[in-house]
Scaffold this motif. Structure first.
Motif, PDB file in Angstrom:
ATOM      1  N   PHE A   2      11.541   4.062   0.855  1.00  0.00           N
ATOM      2  CA  PHE A   2      12.099   5.230   0.767  1.00  0.00           C
ATOM      3  C   PHE A   2       9.978   6.084   1.668  1.00  0.00           C
ATOM      4  CE2 PHE A   2      11.493   9.785   0.324  1.00  0.00           C
ATOM      5  CZ  PHE A   2      12.951  10.610   1.098  1.00  0.00           C
ATOM      6  N   ASN A   3       9.395   6.045   0.981  1.00  0.00           N
ATOM      7  CA  ASN A   3       7.318   6.589   1.541  1.00  0.00           C
ATOM      8  C   ASN A   3       7.253   6.269   2.686  1.00  0.00           C
ATOM      9  OD1 ASN A   3       7.612   7.529  -1.142  1.00  0.00           O
ATOM     10  ND2 ASN A   3       5.566   6.803  -1.449  1.00  0.00           N
ATOM     11  N   SER A   4       7.538   5.059   3.956  1.00  0.00           N
ATOM     12  CA  SER A   4       7.717   4.819   5.128  1.00  0.00           C
ATOM     13  C   SER A   4       8.860   5.209   5.505  1.00  0.00           C
ATOM     14  CB  SER A   4       7.305   3.438   4.910  1.00  0.00           C
ATOM     15  OG  SER A   4       9.056   2.579   4.693  1.00  0.00           O
ATOM     16  N   TRP A  25      -1.257   2.273   3.724  1.00  0.00           N
ATOM     17  CA  TRP A  25      -2.161   2.347   2.729  1.00  0.00           C
ATOM     18  C   TRP A  25      -3.348   2.940   3.733  1.00  0.00           C
ATOM     19  CZ3 TRP A  25      -6.762   0.401   0.352  1.00  0.00           C
ATOM     20  CH2 TRP A  25      -7.414   0.419  -0.190  1.00  0.00           C
ATOM     21  N   ARG A  26      -3.818   1.982   3.883  1.00  0.00           N
ATOM     22  CA  ARG A  26      -5.046   1.832   4.770  1.00  0.00           C
ATOM     23  C   ARG A  26      -5.177   3.285   6.763  1.00  0.00           C
ATOM     24  NH1 ARG A  26      -6.978  -4.228   5.696  1.00  0.00           N
ATOM     25  NH2 ARG A  26      -8.037  -4.580   2.951  1.00  0.00           N
ATOM     26  N   LYS A  27      -3.783   2.787   7.113  1.00  0.00           N
ATOM     27  CA  LYS A  27      -3.601   3.152   8.499  1.00  0.00           C
ATOM     28  C   LYS A  27      -3.284   4.524   8.625  1.00  0.00           C
ATOM     29  CE  LYS A  27      -4.246  -0.484  10.443  1.00  0.00           C
ATOM     30  NZ  LYS A  27      -3.330  -1.582  12.259  1.00  0.00           N
ATOM     31  N   SER A  78       3.819   3.969  -2.385  1.00  0.00           N
ATOM     32  CA  SER A  78       4.362   2.504  -1.928  1.00  0.00           C
ATOM     33  C   SER A  78       3.235   1.626  -1.682  1.00  0.00           C
ATOM     34  CB  SER A  78       3.921   2.584  -0.058  1.00  0.00           C
ATOM     35  OG  SER A  78       4.793   4.464  -0.043  1.00  0.00           O
ATOM     36  N   LEU A  79       2.220   1.348  -1.906  1.00  0.00           N
ATOM     37  CA  LEU A  79       0.965   0.296  -2.526  1.00  0.00           C
ATOM     38  C   LEU A  79       1.423   0.412  -4.288  1.00  0.00           C
ATOM     39  CD1 LEU A  79      -0.835  -1.779  -1.368  1.00  0.00           C
ATOM     40  CD2 LEU A  79      -2.635  -0.842  -1.988  1.00  0.00           C
ATOM     41  N   ALA A 121       4.006   2.617   8.942  1.00  0.00           N
ATOM     42  CA  ALA A 121       4.935   3.245   8.449  1.00  0.00           C
ATOM     43  C   ALA A 121       6.208   2.372   8.611  1.00  0.00           C
ATOM     44  CB  ALA A 121       4.992   4.683   8.456  1.00  0.00           C
ATOM     45  N   ARG A 122       6.617   2.701  10.240  1.00  0.00           N
ATOM     46  CA  ARG A 122       7.837   1.743  10.569  1.00  0.00           C
ATOM     47  C   ARG A 122       7.332   0.163  10.566  1.00  0.00           C
ATOM     48  NH1 ARG A 122       7.059   4.852  15.244  1.00  0.00           N
ATOM     49  NH2 ARG A 122       5.840   2.943  16.174  1.00  0.00           N
ATOM     50  N   GLN A 123       6.500  -0.228  10.392  1.00  0.00           N
ATOM     51  CA  GLN A 123       6.583  -1.954  10.006  1.00  0.00           C
ATOM     52  C   GLN A 123       6.533  -1.604   8.227  1.00  0.00           C
ATOM     53  OE1 GLN A 123       2.760  -2.846  10.852  1.00  0.00           O
ATOM     54  NE2 GLN A 123       3.119  -3.178  13.018  1.00  0.00           N
ATOM     55  N   LEU A 124       6.332  -1.457   7.759  1.00  0.00           N
ATOM     56  CA  LEU A 124       6.839  -1.049   6.069  1.00  0.00           C
ATOM     57  C   LEU A 124       8.536  -1.345   5.895  1.00  0.00           C
ATOM     58  CD1 LEU A 124       6.175  -1.700   3.830  1.00  0.00           C
ATOM     59  CD2 LEU A 124       5.100   0.493   3.473  1.00  0.00           C
TER      60      LEU A 124
END
Length: 335
Positions: free
Chosen positions: A171-173, A245-247, A202-203, A253-256
């Protein structure tokens, strides 16, 4: 009309997680119980989603992704929607109580109330709504276990914990790319109020899935092969969470988010594939076909979640009708 009001695609995905909880028990052999569980759960989910839409038309109208919902466009009256929500909720809880067991019915009723009366108004009050919504998404597999055993042992809580933790990277992504819409409607989401916390959480919960997956064979639910296979899948999800988390950008976000969509059916499928047989297992059709249930759940789960952006509540959030130009980056709850 009723399919839209019930958010049927999201409901189907949540119902599948309930069925997975049932299939993971060692004596899942009653087709009648499974059908009653499925129908009762689906009715409770329909009720919760209808109550949610009954409350939120003024806010849905402000967001491009939800402005075409049936109550916003006045395709149905609020009284009609309230009546549908009440009838389906009463029918769902009653069916679970009469044809499954009182414990499962109590979980279904609690989840309905938690989603409609706690999570829905909390979205405009506090970022804690995400943690409440994750509880809503964690209860369905526990209902599946309770339906078969009439109890909630450690195994049921572990399944609920897996679904609970999964919802945060999912959900967070999702919320990251929807933060403008959420802000416009006044929703208090981490992605809006504290983007850094949104990525950290998220992480954190992606890492939390590692010990949870490892505990599954420890509780003798599966062979130890699941700890190996499951943690390989976990490693992929964690890599996506670290990147986000880094970017903290739209691409990561879409990838996660899409990684989390794949994660859930794969892990549930692996769990049922590696399910450990007990000496006193009955040679029932449901247990023998658990891998079939896993396969169908994976396919249906992906197709549902790609088109739905509710929290799965599995948790997301509960926005479902996205514009066509946004569908490539968002999909599903919470209850």
């Amino acid at each position: 009309m009723y399919m839209d009001l019930a958010k049927m695609r999201l409901g189907a995905l949540v119902t599948l997680t309930t069925m997975s909880g049932y299939a993971m028990t060692t004596n899942a052999t009653s087709l009648g119980t499974l059908l009653s569980l499925t129908a009762g759960t689906a009715l409770c989910i329909a009720s919760a989603n209808a109550y949610n839409q009954f409350v939120e038309p003024p806010y849905d109208a402000q967001m491009s992704r939800t402005r075409n919902r049936i109550l916003v466009r006045k395709g149905i009256s609020p009284l009609h929607a309230w009546g549908f929500a009440s009838v389906t909720g009463l029918a769902g809880v009653s069916l679970l109580a009469a044809a499954v067991n009182p414990l499962t019915a109590a979980l279904g009723a609690a989840n309905l109330v938690l989603y409609a009366a706690v999570y829905t108004p909390m979205k405009r009050m506090s970022i804690a709504n995400t943690w409440v919504g994750a509880i809503v998404g964690g209860i369905p597999p526990m209902m599946g276990w309770a339906a078969c055993t009439d109890s909630l042992p450690a195994e049921a809580w572990l399944l609920g914990g897996l679904l609970y933790a999964w919802q945060f990277p999912h959900f967070n992504s999702l919320a990251w790319n929807l933060r403008a819409d959420y802000s416009k409607a006044g929703y208090r989401m981490m992605a809006v109020t504290d983007p850094k916390l949104n990525a950290r959480v998220s992480l954190r919960y992606s890492l939390g899935l590692i010990p949870l997956v490892t505990l599954v064979p420890y509780l003798d639910m599966t062979s130890w092969w699941f700890a190996i296979d499951g943690n390989i899948v976990n490693a992929v999800l964690v890599a996506g969470a670290i990147n986000f988390w880094r970017k903290r950008d739209d691409k990561s976000a879409r990838q996660l988010f899409f990684g989390s969509l794949i994660y859930l059916p794969v892990v549930l499928g692996l769990m049922m594939f590696h399910k450990k047989a007990k000496d006193n297992d009955a040679p029932g059709a449901l247990e023998g076909n658990s891998s079939v249930l896993a396969s169908s759940g994976a396919v249906a789960g992906l197709s549902s979640a790609e088109d739905d952006d509710d929290e799965y509540e599995y948790v997301d959030d509960d926005e479902e009708d996205e514009d066509e130009d946004e569908s490539s980056s968002t999909s599903v709850a919470r209850t």
